[in-house]
Design a protein around this motif. Structure first.
Motif, PDB file in Angstrom:
ATOM      1  N   UNK A 188       5.443 110.851 -99.914  1.00 22.93           N
ATOM      2  CA  UNK A 188       4.266 111.688 -99.668  1.00 22.93           C
ATOM      3  C   UNK A 188       2.960 111.034-100.102  1.00 22.93           C
ATOM      4  N   UNK A 189       2.989 110.263-101.199  1.00 21.66           N
ATOM      5  CA  UNK A 189       1.760 109.605-101.639  1.00 21.66           C
ATOM      6  C   UNK A 189       1.385 108.459-100.706  1.00 21.66           C
ATOM      7  N   UNK A 190       2.346 107.900 -99.964  1.00 26.15           N
ATOM      8  CA  UNK A 190       1.995 106.912 -98.945  1.00 26.15           C
ATOM      9  C   UNK A 190       1.190 107.569 -97.827  1.00 26.15           C
ATOM     10  N   UNK A 191       1.565 108.787 -97.449  1.00 24.47           N
ATOM     11  CA  UNK A 191       0.775 109.537 -96.464  1.00 24.47           C
ATOM     12  C   UNK A 191      -0.622 109.823 -97.021  1.00 24.47           C
ATOM     13  N   UNK A 192      -0.692 110.242 -98.285  1.00 21.25           N
ATOM     14  CA  UNK A 192      -1.994 110.536 -98.891  1.00 21.25           C
ATOM     15  C   UNK A 192      -2.858 109.289 -98.954  1.00 21.25           C
ATOM     16  N   UNK A 193      -2.276 108.156 -99.338  1.00 19.40           N
ATOM     17  CA  UNK A 193      -3.047 106.922 -99.401  1.00 19.40           C
ATOM     18  C   UNK A 193      -3.566 106.494 -98.038  1.00 19.40           C
ATOM     19  N   UNK A 194      -2.774 106.725 -96.983  1.00 13.41           N
ATOM     20  CA  UNK A 194      -3.240 106.393 -95.633  1.00 13.41           C
ATOM     21  C   UNK A 194      -4.473 107.202 -95.272  1.00 13.41           C
ATOM     22  N   UNK A 195      -4.470 108.488 -95.602  1.00 14.95           N
ATOM     23  CA  UNK A 195      -5.640 109.308 -95.314  1.00 14.95           C
ATOM     24  C   UNK A 195      -6.877 108.832 -96.035  1.00 14.95           C
ATOM     25  N   UNK A 196      -6.753 108.482 -97.325  1.00 13.14           N
ATOM     26  CA  UNK A 196      -7.916 108.018 -98.093  1.00 13.14           C
ATOM     27  C   UNK A 196      -8.447 106.686 -97.558  1.00 13.14           C
ATOM     28  N   UNK A 197      -7.552 105.750 -97.286  1.00 13.22           N
ATOM     29  CA  UNK A 197      -7.982 104.422 -96.849  1.00 13.22           C
ATOM     30  C   UNK A 197      -8.678 104.490 -95.490  1.00 13.22           C
ATOM     31  N   UNK A 198      -8.093 105.222 -94.542  1.00 16.78           N
ATOM     32  CA  UNK A 198      -8.725 105.341 -93.221  1.00 16.78           C
ATOM     33  C   UNK A 198     -10.046 106.079 -93.318  1.00 16.78           C
ATOM     34  N   UNK A 199     -10.121 107.089 -94.166  1.00 19.47           N
ATOM     35  CA  UNK A 199     -11.369 107.827 -94.352  1.00 19.47           C
ATOM     36  C   UNK A 199     -12.488 106.908 -94.814  1.00 19.47           C
ATOM     37  N   UNK A 200     -12.234 106.119 -95.845  1.00 24.07           N
ATOM     38  CA  UNK A 200     -13.265 105.209 -96.357  1.00 24.07           C
ATOM     39  C   UNK A 200     -13.591 104.127 -95.334  1.00 24.07           C
ATOM     40  N   UNK A 201     -12.562 103.616 -94.631  1.00 22.79           N
ATOM     41  CA  UNK A 201     -12.813 102.587 -93.627  1.00 22.79           C
ATOM     42  C   UNK A 201     -13.668 103.073 -92.477  1.00 22.79           C
ATOM     43  N   UNK A 202     -13.461 104.333 -92.042  1.00 19.17           N
ATOM     44  CA  UNK A 202     -14.231 104.872 -90.928  1.00 19.17           C
ATOM     45  C   UNK A 202     -15.679 105.163 -91.304  1.00 19.17           C
ATOM     46  N   UNK A 203     -15.941 105.416 -92.564  1.00 15.57           N
ATOM     47  CA  UNK A 203     -17.313 105.713 -92.991  1.00 15.57           C
ATOM     48  C   UNK A 203     -17.996 104.494 -93.607  1.00 15.57           C
ATOM     49  N   UNK A 204     -17.342 103.320 -93.530  1.00 17.41           N
ATOM     50  CA  UNK A 204     -17.931 102.132 -94.167  1.00 17.41           C
ATOM     51  C   UNK A 204     -19.220 101.706 -93.498  1.00 17.41           C
TER      52      UNK A 204
END
Length: 938
Positions: A699-715
């Motif tokens: 489950x934390x792998x799913x959570x980490x994917x959401x955080x990483x993509x979120x920051x990458x899209x707003x970079x």
């Protein structure tokens, strides 16, 4: 004699540097064409203007950049009515300049041979005008292109004359229009490369001749083959596209018997060439060889349709064509030359058969370097390749204590033993004669490991090492590839991939030997990428992505069953928000149920096992309770995890994104997935299954994917804030520094501390050597280690064997007997004998009290006692446990399962991209559109 009618067609695509000379050569022909037409395939360098000036706007057709050469010619001919029974089509590339008398010489040769339907000129190099390129082309049964020329051979008239050949190039090809229409023209499946070979082969099958006329001369730059311009008609690399088309043309045009033999030769030859390219440090050539062969094998229906379309005249034509093909011994001589070149320290050439020896004479030409040097340079110039190499280097240094050992094991990983054959036997047998015996279905991930071990030359340890120890670079690679259509900026993609790969879930999985989490961690970015394709709205791509997603979801579920319910919740929400994707999402969710049905049905009787993953379940590997800061830092607990401050930068950057006024939907969706994963992790970490708490890594792998993509899209917003200056500039720089601290700190900490966990590279053998040597057929060995015990049958258990369920009655009887044996009660040894146990082994360290207790048992006889452990043998007669009958459903279902996997792989394989107008949507816009729909907006 009537005058032939000639229609000249010039096709251009970013060829302005050569097109001017080509048009001047066409205008100055001694025998001018009767009609001319030009096609421009989305050129961006002024090629369309040159064609319009030469031919007039009325004789120019503009097509998209994705249009192939054959489609361009067909588009022109569809708009030009036939001019009579004696009309000829003269095809010219934008980088092919014919000699002044080229057309006249071709028509003269055609008049002399009524059976000639296709004629081609002698091709010379554009730069070095004395060097021969082609005087006709043939091909071998492996698809290798042969010109019959030596490298850098000069034209001295040694090949002059009119020759009957298998094929001529479309650069300067003259073909009768009625024959063109009879055979169907150029196949649009071949946008580039080998389309001329396929056309000429079909022309010869129709009973016509193909001639090379050396008195007609043309100079050809071979811009596409030499990579002097960018190819946009196909997403494949030129060499890979050439190799795929070569194999396809040969297999589509050969008779059935010859095709089967050619298929076997190509598969074995491609495997050998791939290995040779790898050991000779040509990774690009090796990749091209593998992908080209796989592209043909994974599309059998496409090959079947092509063979059906070419069935007329194929057998009779092959009798005539066979003498024009490369002799049989030539392939073996080339293979010998490749091996000799490798042994001499030289790099073997690729299998396309093209020469790459041209050297530019002007500054505006790109330099063409040898294939091996160019491949390495191109590989190292790609950010994704650099990222993969960097992560590989970090992993190797951090895992230094695990390398070079005899046996990888420890923690959740059973010491790796056996080979691919052992795993296949374990997976396919109906009754498993291990432990106390079991007729349950073997875990399905065993089949995945067996397949990978087969590809790894039967080495199971190699397959497990790549999956577990290589999970960090593999996860970085999949994350980088999966975000190519989501995160537009390459630096942001590289950061996102590196950050994701070094999350605490990955390092914790390696330290604890959690093979299941490591595999799922690599697959999660692919789930996200394929899920985005499902939501794109393109029905054909979405349907292929659905099959691919279902197949990968089945693999992930086999290693960690929790993946399926986690993804099912997200899939149902997506289906509700996007009603058009209900069918595709249903396919994705149904495939794992069908492929894993018998095993999943067994899990239904014990739902708690869904939270467990592949491997052993030791309570010492999971923290009793996860602290809030651990969850916020995406840390699942257990050995080998970094401190909180390592991943604090990622969380800080994600929190800073909440302050942005734009991209609110993206931020909301990203944080929604993150909170969903964290909530699931909290619930999972508080559940106890089979005496051990579940590990919340998935489950934390799913959570980490959401955080990483979120920051990458707003970079990209950081660049806008930096351009504003002042406090915004300071804030943007601070957020960027905090974000970049996460992968740097994670890599540095992991390298400095190494792998700290129960996983070791030299795990001891669970079964003592003396016990393995003395165990007779049917006897079992009881191994006592601390407060736990296990039963082995003559060898160390394979991966997956320890997870087989045992009948509760037998397990209870064995547990009672072991307690009595250790406690000193008599009579329990007889119980062990009735269960088929003939030896009792105690893992080190062996306490003196336990040794005295076992020695005091009259039914036990000591065989050895040392620092390496103790071994006792039962004096009582041991009952031989008979083999159990195989389930009637077991073997048929395995064959059905294999067939289903093959069919789904074929359905999921990407096909050729449809040509047409390019409709490109920027990744941020696409992500915003998806976010708005998920949020319920319109």
């Amino acid at each position: 004699m009537s005058r032939p009618y000639v229609t000249a067609i010039v096709v251009a695509h970013d060829g302005a540097r050569w097109l001017g000379e080509t048009l001047r050569a066409l205008v100055n022909q001694s025998r001018r064409p009767d009609r001319v037409a030009g096609v421009d395939n989305g050129s961006r360098d002024g090629s369309a203007d040159l064609l319009a000036q030469a031919f007039g706007r009325g004789n120019l057709i503009s097509l998209p950049r994705s249009t192939g050469f054959g489609e361009s010619v067909a588009e022109v001919l569809a708009k030009l009515p036939p001019a009579g029974s004696d009309e000829w089509i003269w095809l010219l590339h934008d980088d092919c300049a014919p000699d002044r008398r080229a057309l006249e010489a071709l028509l003269t040769a055609a008049a002399q041979d009524p059976k000639a339907a296709v004629l081609g000129p002698k091709l010379l190099d554009w730069l070095d005008r004395r060097r021969l390129l082609e005087v006709g082309v043939t091909v071998g049964r492996t698809g290798r292109r042969e010109t019959g020329l030596e490298p850098r051979e000069f034209d001295q008239g040694q090949h002059d004359g009119t020759h009957d050949v298998l094929s001529v190039s479309t650069a300067g090809m003259l073909i009768r229009r009625d024959v063109w229409e009879q055979v169907g023209g150029l196949d649009p499946f071949f946008p580039l490369f080998r389309d001329d070979l396929d056309l000429c082969w079909r022309v010869r099958n129709a009973g016509h001749k193909v001639l090379n006329v050396t008195f007609a001369v043309a100079w050809h730059a071979e811009a596409a083959a030499r990579r002097r311009r960018r190819i946009t008609v196909s997403g494949d690399h030129p060499r890979r596209l050439d190799r795929r088309n070569a194999i396809f043309v040969v297999m589509a045009n050969l008779p059935f018997g010859a095709m089967l033999w050619t298929l076997l030769r190509n598969v074995l030859g491609s495997a050998f060439r791939t290995a040779l390219f790898v050991v000779s440090k040509q990774p690009a050539n090796a990749l091209d060889e593998m992908v080209a062969m796989a592209s043909v094998l994974l599309h059998p229906f496409r090959l079947l349709r092509a063979r059906r379309a070419r069935r007329h005249g194929r057998k009779k034509g092959y009798i005539r064509i066979k003498r024009l093909m490369t002799p049989r011994g030539a392939a073996w001589r080339r293979l010998t030359d490749m091996v000799q070149s490798f042994l001499a320290g030289e790099a073997p050439v690729d299998s396309t058969g093209r020469h790459h020896h041209a050297t530019p004479s002007t500054e505006d030409e790109y330099e063409v370097v040898p294939a091996d040097t160019g491949a390495v340079k191109r590989f190292l110039s790609r950010p994704g390749a650099v990222l993969m190499l960097a992560l590989t280097a970090v992993a190797l240094v951090a895992e230094r204590s695990l390398l070079g050992g005899e046996r990888l094991g420890g923690g959740a990983l059973v010491p790796v033993t056996g080979g691919a054959g052992d795993l296949w036997a374990f997976y396919t047998e109906g009754f498993h004669d291990i432990g106390l015996g079991s007729n349950a279905w073997a875990p399905p991930y065993v089949a995945v490991l067996a397949a990978l071990s087969t590809l790894a030359f039967g080495k199971t340890w190699l397959a497990v090492s790549v999956l577990l120890l290589g999970s960090v670079p593999l996860a970085g690679t999949t994350a980088y590839l999966a975000t190519r259509h989501v995160i537009p900026a390459v630096p942001a993609r590289a950061w996102a991939a590196g950050t994701y790969a070094l999350l605490p879930v990955a390092t914790g999985a390696v330290a604890a030997g959690r093979l299941g989490t490591a595999v799922v961690f690599v697959l999660v970015p692919l789930y996200a990428s394929l899920g985005t394709v499902l939501l794109s709205g393109e029905r054909r791509r979405a349907r292929r992505a659905a099959w691919a997603l279902g197949l990968l979801l089945a693999v992930g579920t086999a290693f960690a069953p929790l993946v399926y319910p986690l993804f099912t919740v997200l899939g149902v929400l997506a289906a509700v928000a996007f009603r058009g994707v209900v069918t595709s999402m249903a396919i994705s969710l149904a495939v794992p149920l069908v492929l894993l049905f018998p095993w999943l049905a067994g899990l239904a009787t014990s739902p708690g096992r869904i939270l467990l993953e592949a491997g052993l379940h030791d309570p010492a590997l999971v923290d009793a309770a996860l602290a809030p800061e651990s969850l916020l830092a995406l840390s699942p607990g257990g050995p080998g995890l970094p401190p909180f401050w390592v991943t604090a930068g990622l969380v800080a950057a994600a929190l800073a994104a909440l302050l942005m006024r734009r991209r609110r939907m993206i931020v909301a969706v990203g944080w929604g997935i993150t909170l969903y994963g964290m909530l699931a992790a909290i619930l999972v970490s508080r559940v106890t299954v089979e005496g051990a708490r579940a590990w919340p890594g998935v489950p934390l792998a799913f959570a980490g994917t959401g955080l990483v993509v979120l920051v990458g899209l707003t970079a990209h917003r950081l660049a806008e804030l930096r351009a504003g200056g002042g406090l915004r500039w300071l804030g943007a720089m601070a957020v960027a520094a905090v974000a970049f601290s996460t992968p740097l700190l994670a890599a540095g900490y992991w390298v400095a501390t190494g792998v700290r966990g129960p996983l070791v590279g030299d795990a001891p053998d669970v079964l003592p050597v003396l016990a393995a040597a003395r165990t007779t057929h049917g006897e079992r060995t009881l191994v006592i280690k601390g407060s736990s015990f296990t039963v082995l049958h003559g060898r160390t258990p394979l991966i997956g064997e320890s997870e087989l369920p045992i009948a509760s009655e037998a397990r209870t009887r064995l547990g009672t007997a072991v307690e009595g044996l250790v406690g000193g009660r008599g009579g329990d040894a007889a119980t062990l004998g009735r269960l088929g146990v003939g030896m009792v082994a105690v893992a080190p360290p062996v306490s003196a009290e336990l040794a005295r207790t076992l020695d005091s048992q009259p039914s036990l006889a000591r065989m050895s006692l040392s620092e390496a452990g103790g071994l006792w043998r039962l004096a009582e007669p041991v009952v031989r446990v008979p083999a159990q009958p195989v389930s009637a459903l077991h073997t048929p279902w395995l064959w059905t399962q294999a067939a289903l996997v093959l069919v789904i792989a074929v359905l999921a394989a990407p096909g050729r991209r449809e040509s047409g107008p390019e409709t490109v949507e920027t990744p941020p816009a696409a992500a915003a559109r998806v976010a708005v729909k998920v949020a319920g907006g319109r």
